[in-house]
Design a protein around this motif. Structure first.
Motif, PDB file in Angstrom:
ATOM      1  N   LEU A   1     -11.779 -20.682  -2.163  1.00  0.00           N
ATOM      2  CA  LEU A   1     -11.017 -19.486  -1.812  1.00  0.00           C
ATOM      3  C   LEU A   1     -11.993 -18.459  -1.245  1.00  0.00           C
ATOM      4  O   LEU A   1     -12.957 -18.101  -1.913  1.00  0.00           O
ATOM      5  CB  LEU A   1     -10.291 -18.938  -3.043  1.00  0.00           C
ATOM      6  N   GLU A   2     -11.748 -18.006  -0.030  1.00  0.00           N
ATOM      7  CA  GLU A   2     -12.710 -17.114   0.630  1.00  0.00           C
ATOM      8  C   GLU A   2     -12.651 -15.687   0.083  1.00  0.00           C
ATOM      9  O   GLU A   2     -11.632 -15.235  -0.403  1.00  0.00           O
ATOM     10  CB  GLU A   2     -12.490 -17.129   2.150  1.00  0.00           C
TER      11      GLU A   2
ATOM     12  N   PRO B   1     -13.867  -9.397   0.047  1.00  0.00           N
ATOM     13  CA  PRO B   1     -14.773  -9.817   1.113  1.00  0.00           C
ATOM     14  C   PRO B   1     -15.664  -8.668   1.558  1.00  0.00           C
ATOM     15  O   PRO B   1     -15.210  -7.537   1.720  1.00  0.00           O
ATOM     16  CB  PRO B   1     -13.827 -10.263   2.231  1.00  0.00           C
ATOM     17  N   GLY B   2     -16.946  -8.961   1.729  1.00  0.00           N
ATOM     18  CA  GLY B   2     -17.904  -7.936   2.119  1.00  0.00           C
ATOM     19  C   GLY B   2     -18.211  -6.945   1.010  1.00  0.00           C
ATOM     20  O   GLY B   2     -18.896  -5.956   1.249  1.00  0.00           O
ATOM     21  N   ARG B   3     -17.666  -7.196  -0.177  1.00  0.00           N
ATOM     22  CA  ARG B   3     -17.863  -6.290  -1.325  1.00  0.00           C
ATOM     23  C   ARG B   3     -17.578  -4.834  -0.950  1.00  0.00           C
ATOM     24  O   ARG B   3     -18.340  -3.919  -1.261  1.00  0.00           O
ATOM     25  CB  ARG B   3     -19.255  -6.459  -1.912  1.00  0.00           C
ATOM     26  N   VAL B   4     -16.460  -4.657  -0.276  1.00  0.00           N
ATOM     27  CA  VAL B   4     -16.036  -3.334   0.191  1.00  0.00           C
ATOM     28  C   VAL B   4     -15.784  -2.385  -0.974  1.00  0.00           C
ATOM     29  O   VAL B   4     -16.143  -1.217  -0.922  1.00  0.00           O
ATOM     30  CB  VAL B   4     -14.756  -3.456   1.066  1.00  0.00           C
TER      31      VAL B   4
ATOM     32  N   VAL C   1      -2.501 -24.725  -6.719  1.00  0.00           N
ATOM     33  CA  VAL C   1      -1.471 -24.124  -5.856  1.00  0.00           C
ATOM     34  C   VAL C   1      -1.215 -22.680  -6.290  1.00  0.00           C
ATOM     35  O   VAL C   1      -1.112 -21.770  -5.464  1.00  0.00           O
ATOM     36  CB  VAL C   1      -0.169 -24.957  -5.898  1.00  0.00           C
ATOM     37  N   LEU C   2      -1.122 -22.466  -7.591  1.00  0.00           N
ATOM     38  CA  LEU C   2      -0.877 -21.117  -8.120  1.00  0.00           C
ATOM     39  C   LEU C   2      -2.056 -20.183  -7.840  1.00  0.00           C
ATOM     40  O   LEU C   2      -1.860 -19.004  -7.529  1.00  0.00           O
ATOM     41  CB  LEU C   2      -0.580 -21.187  -9.616  1.00  0.00           C
ATOM     42  N   LEU C   3      -3.276 -20.697  -7.922  1.00  0.00           N
ATOM     43  CA  LEU C   3      -4.449 -19.882  -7.584  1.00  0.00           C
ATOM     44  C   LEU C   3      -4.436 -19.507  -6.102  1.00  0.00           C
ATOM     45  O   LEU C   3      -4.788 -18.377  -5.744  1.00  0.00           O
ATOM     46  CB  LEU C   3      -5.740 -20.614  -7.936  1.00  0.00           C
ATOM     47  N   SER C   4      -4.019 -20.415  -5.258  1.00  0.00           N
ATOM     48  CA  SER C   4      -3.921 -20.106  -3.828  1.00  0.00           C
ATOM     49  C   SER C   4      -2.869 -19.028  -3.593  1.00  0.00           C
ATOM     50  O   SER C   4      -3.064 -18.120  -2.776  1.00  0.00           O
ATOM     51  CB  SER C   4      -3.598 -21.368  -3.025  1.00  0.00           C
TER      52      SER C   4
ATOM     53  N   HIS D   1      -5.149 -10.932  -1.340  1.00  0.00           N
ATOM     54  CA  HIS D   1      -5.526 -10.632   0.046  1.00  0.00           C
ATOM     55  C   HIS D   1      -4.625  -9.532   0.601  1.00  0.00           C
ATOM     56  O   HIS D   1      -5.109  -8.566   1.217  1.00  0.00           O
ATOM     57  CB  HIS D   1      -5.403 -11.915   0.877  1.00  0.00           C
ATOM     58  N   GLY D   2      -3.320  -9.638   0.378  1.00  0.00           N
ATOM     59  CA  GLY D   2      -2.375  -8.618   0.849  1.00  0.00           C
ATOM     60  C   GLY D   2      -2.608  -7.274   0.192  1.00  0.00           C
ATOM     61  O   GLY D   2      -2.604  -6.231   0.859  1.00  0.00           O
TER      62      GLY D   2
END
Length: 161
Positions: free
Chosen positions: A20-21, A38-41, A137-140, A147-148
């Motif tokens: 998972l990215e 991502p990018g540790r924003v 599947v649940l983790l995805s 992400h949203g």
């Protein structure tokens, strides 16, 4: 009679951090928490999963202090939660667990999270290979939800600057 093969914690950790990215793990509160960041924003990012290996002050329903018992917790979308369990229970009072006929001590059984089920979190103790496939599947789903939420948070930050 065949013996159940349990998934190792390291297998779960590798899946979350390598498949998972944008995931950043953090050890805190007696568990490993996984944030989409991502990018540790952000300082912590958006929380979507944990691996818990011991009982906490306000979370003892799973009796995690048993030898070798651990719990995977996943913050899924409301739709995914509803498909599995129906509508979430109301928020429990402080020190209480969600309402329902769930056995939070049972191994290899998907249940609402004993404390955070009302927020569409679910749990499983020591998943088997079969249950792990469902958890992937649940983790995805949880990762997509994170992400949203991360994108909304980032947009809000950019508007305020």
């Amino acid at each position: 009679m065949s013996q159940t093969k349990w998934i190792e914690i390291e297998t779960v950790h590798r899946f979350i951090t390598q498949k998972l990215e944008g995931v950043v793990p953090k050890d805190a509160w007696g568990e490993t928490s996984y944030f989409y960041n991502p990018g540790r924003v952000f300082d912590r990012g958006t929380y979507f999963a944990t691996i818990k290996q011991k009982d906490g002050e306000n979370d003892q329903a799973s009796n995690l202090d048993r030898h070798g018992v651990w719990r995977l917790n996943i913050g899924v979308s409301k739709g995914a939660y509803f498909e599995l369990f129906g509508p979430p229970s109301p928020r429990p009072g402080k020190g209480r667990i969600v309402e329902g006929d769930w056995d939070f001590k049972a191994l290899d059984e998907l249940t609402p999270h004993p404390v955070y089920g009302w927020m569409s979190w679910l749990s499983v103790l020591n998943p088997s290979n079969e249950t792990w496939e469902k958890c992937r599947v649940l983790l995805s789903d949880a990762h997509k939800r994170a992400h949203g939420n991360f994108a909304k948070r980032l947009a809000k930050l950019e508007r305020s600057n």
